[in-house]
Design a protein around this motif. Structure first.
Motif, PDB file in Angstrom:
ATOM      1  N   ARG A 122     -10.951   3.422  -8.084  1.00 61.54           N
ATOM      2  CA  ARG A 122      -9.610   3.906  -8.402  1.00 61.54           C
ATOM      3  C   ARG A 122      -9.328   3.661  -9.876  1.00 61.54           C
ATOM      4  O   ARG A 122      -9.994   2.854 -10.524  1.00 61.54           O
ATOM      5  N   HIS A 156      -6.562   0.380  -0.724  1.00 60.48           N
ATOM      6  CA  HIS A 156      -6.266   0.271  -2.157  1.00 60.48           C
ATOM      7  C   HIS A 156      -7.211   1.123  -3.010  1.00 60.48           C
ATOM      8  O   HIS A 156      -7.165   1.036  -4.235  1.00 60.48           O
ATOM      9  N   PHE A 177       2.483   2.652 -11.612  1.00 64.83           N
ATOM     10  CA  PHE A 177       1.185   2.520 -10.947  1.00 64.83           C
ATOM     11  C   PHE A 177       0.705   3.823 -10.298  1.00 64.83           C
ATOM     12  O   PHE A 177      -0.484   3.952 -10.012  1.00 64.83           O
ATOM     13  N   VAL A 209       0.870  -1.188   0.000  1.00 62.82           N
ATOM     14  CA  VAL A 209       0.000   0.000   0.000  1.00 62.82           C
ATOM     15  C   VAL A 209       0.895   1.222   0.000  1.00 62.82           C
ATOM     16  O   VAL A 209       1.796   1.329   0.826  1.00 62.82           O
ATOM     17  N   HIS A 221       0.656   5.484  -0.532  1.00 65.95           N
ATOM     18  CA  HIS A 221       0.047   6.760  -0.888  1.00 65.95           C
ATOM     19  C   HIS A 221       0.509   7.829   0.070  1.00 65.95           C
ATOM     20  O   HIS A 221       1.085   7.540   1.113  1.00 65.95           O
ATOM     21  N   TYR A 222       0.232   9.053  -0.302  1.00 70.37           N
ATOM     22  CA  TYR A 222       0.564  10.189   0.518  1.00 70.37           C
ATOM     23  C   TYR A 222      -0.687  10.597   1.282  1.00 70.37           C
ATOM     24  O   TYR A 222      -1.750  10.737   0.681  1.00 70.37           O
TER      25      TYR A 222
HETATM   26  N1  LIG Z   1      -5.352   9.275  -4.170  1.00 65.52           N
HETATM   27  C1  LIG Z   1      -4.115   8.755  -4.282  1.00 65.52           C
HETATM   28  N2  LIG Z   1      -3.894   7.839  -5.224  1.00 65.52           N
HETATM   29  C2  LIG Z   1      -2.664   7.301  -5.358  1.00 65.52           C
HETATM   30  C3  LIG Z   1      -1.593   7.717  -4.536  1.00 65.52           C
HETATM   31  C4  LIG Z   1      -1.848   8.713  -3.554  1.00 65.52           C
HETATM   32  O1  LIG Z   1      -0.950   9.156  -2.805  1.00 65.52           O
HETATM   33  N3  LIG Z   1      -3.134   9.200  -3.452  1.00 65.52           N
HETATM   34  N4  LIG Z   1      -0.347   7.150  -4.699  1.00 65.52           N
HETATM   35  C5  LIG Z   1      -0.060   6.487  -5.974  1.00 65.52           C
HETATM   36  C6  LIG Z   1       1.098   5.659  -5.885  1.00 65.52           C
HETATM   37  S1  LIG Z   1       2.584   6.465  -5.683  1.00 65.52           S
HETATM   38  C7  LIG Z   1       1.062   4.313  -6.066  1.00 65.52           C
HETATM   39  S2  LIG Z   1       2.479   3.391  -6.204  1.00 65.52           S
HETATM   40  C8  LIG Z   1      -0.223   3.585  -6.116  1.00 65.52           C
HETATM   41  C9  LIG Z   1      -0.228   2.508  -5.065  1.00 65.52           C
HETATM   42  O2  LIG Z   1      -1.411   1.778  -5.083  1.00 65.52           O
HETATM   43  P1  LIG Z   1      -1.628   0.663  -3.988  1.00 65.52           P
HETATM   44  O3  LIG Z   1      -1.536   1.313  -2.634  1.00 65.52           O
HETATM   45  O4  LIG Z   1      -2.951   0.063  -4.269  1.00 65.52           O
HETATM   46  O5  LIG Z   1      -0.504  -0.333  -4.153  1.00 65.52           O
HETATM   47  O6  LIG Z   1      -1.328   4.442  -5.895  1.00 65.52           O
HETATM   48  C10 LIG Z   1      -1.236   5.685  -6.531  1.00 65.52           C
HETATM   49  N5  LIG Z   1      -2.484   6.370  -6.329  1.00 65.52           N
END
Ligand SMILES: Nc1nc2c(c(=O)[nH]1)N[C@H]1C(S)=C(S)[C@@H](COP(=O)(O)O)O[C@H]1N2
Ligand SMILES: [Mo]
Length: 214
Positions: free
Chosen positions: A155, A150, A172, A31, A33-34
């Motif tokens: 998404r 996720h 991704f 997982v 994200h920020y």
């Molecule tokens: N809303 C949102 N979507 C995001 C992100 C985020 O920070 N916020 N990070 C991205 C990043 S850097 C990645 S690698 C993937 C990771 O998805 P996962 O957590 O399902 O593996 O989501 C992407 N989508």
């Protein structure tokens, strides 16, 4: 799962030309994200807004979104932090289908799309890229609704096919979790990671991880 089995699978996909340079296979689902994870008590207030350079703005609530034509896709996904996950199963709605069937009518000037997510996360791609079959607005992973971390309830996912038939692919992060809006634009508009040093084009086969500008 033993390290040997992971390694064997990695050698297998590498032999099939499915492992982009600098990546390694994971059997987990990390997982990344920020910021915080949105938690929905229910989806009464959820909607997805399509706006910008479209003939008519569209807003779907959750029930309406679930009436749209659905698709399934199996893809390999590649995170810029160097993990790849293979043969992942997604279900949801294809943007190409929505446009082909007239649910969304982009104006001819529309060349880019910005994904707008909860808490202001954005990411950007050319419109043509989002029309490929290796892109999906996903509600389900592995036959189950997305988990909160996720991206529940919706998404974007982008990946590559086992036979590499997809044309372009992207890392991704170009798939926004907790998607709430799609903005059609004439000019590109770098998103959250794109302004924070990641490469705008983000092709894993070219190892386009970081921007060269700094
Ligand atoms: N809303 C949102 N979507 C995001 C992100 C985020 O920070 N916020 N990070 C991205 C990043 S850097 C990645 S690698 C993937 C990771 O998805 P996962 O957590 O399902 O593996 O989501 C992407 N989508
Ligand atoms: Mo990432």
């Amino acid at each position: 799962m033993s390290i040997f089995s992971r390694r064997q699978k990695q050698d297998q996909v590498a032999g099939e030309n499915r492992l982009p340079p600098g990546q390694s296979l994971t059997q987990r689902f990390p997982v990344l994200h920020y910021g915080p994870t949105p938690v929905y008590q229910n989806l009464d207030d959820w909607d997805l807004k399509v706006f910008g350079l479209v003939e008519e703005e569209v807003v779907w609530d959750w029930d309406a979104f679930n009436q749209l034509p659905r698709s399934k896709v199996t893809m390999d996904i590649h995170c810029v932090t160097r993990w790849s996950k293979f043969d992942t199963d997604w279900e949801g709605v294809s943007l190409k289908t929505l446009i082909d069937e007239g649910f969304i009518k982009p104006l001819p000037e529309a060349k880019f799309v910005v994904q707008h997510c909860e808490y202001g996360y954005t990411t950007n791609t050319p419109l043509d890229f989002l029309l490929q079959d290796n892109v999906l607005l996903a509600t389900h992973f592995d036959g189950e609704p997305l988990t909160a971390e996720h991206g529940y309830p919706l998404r974007v996912v982008v990946g590559s096919f086992a036979d590499r038939s997809e044309g372009e692919t992207k890392y991704f992060w170009k798939g926004g979790k907790w998607l709430r809006g799609l903005e059609f634009r004439a000019e590109d508009a770098p998103g959250f990671w794109e302004v924070n040093g990641y490469n705008n084009n983000a092709d894993p086969w070219e190892e386009e991880r970081f921007s060269r500008r700094w």
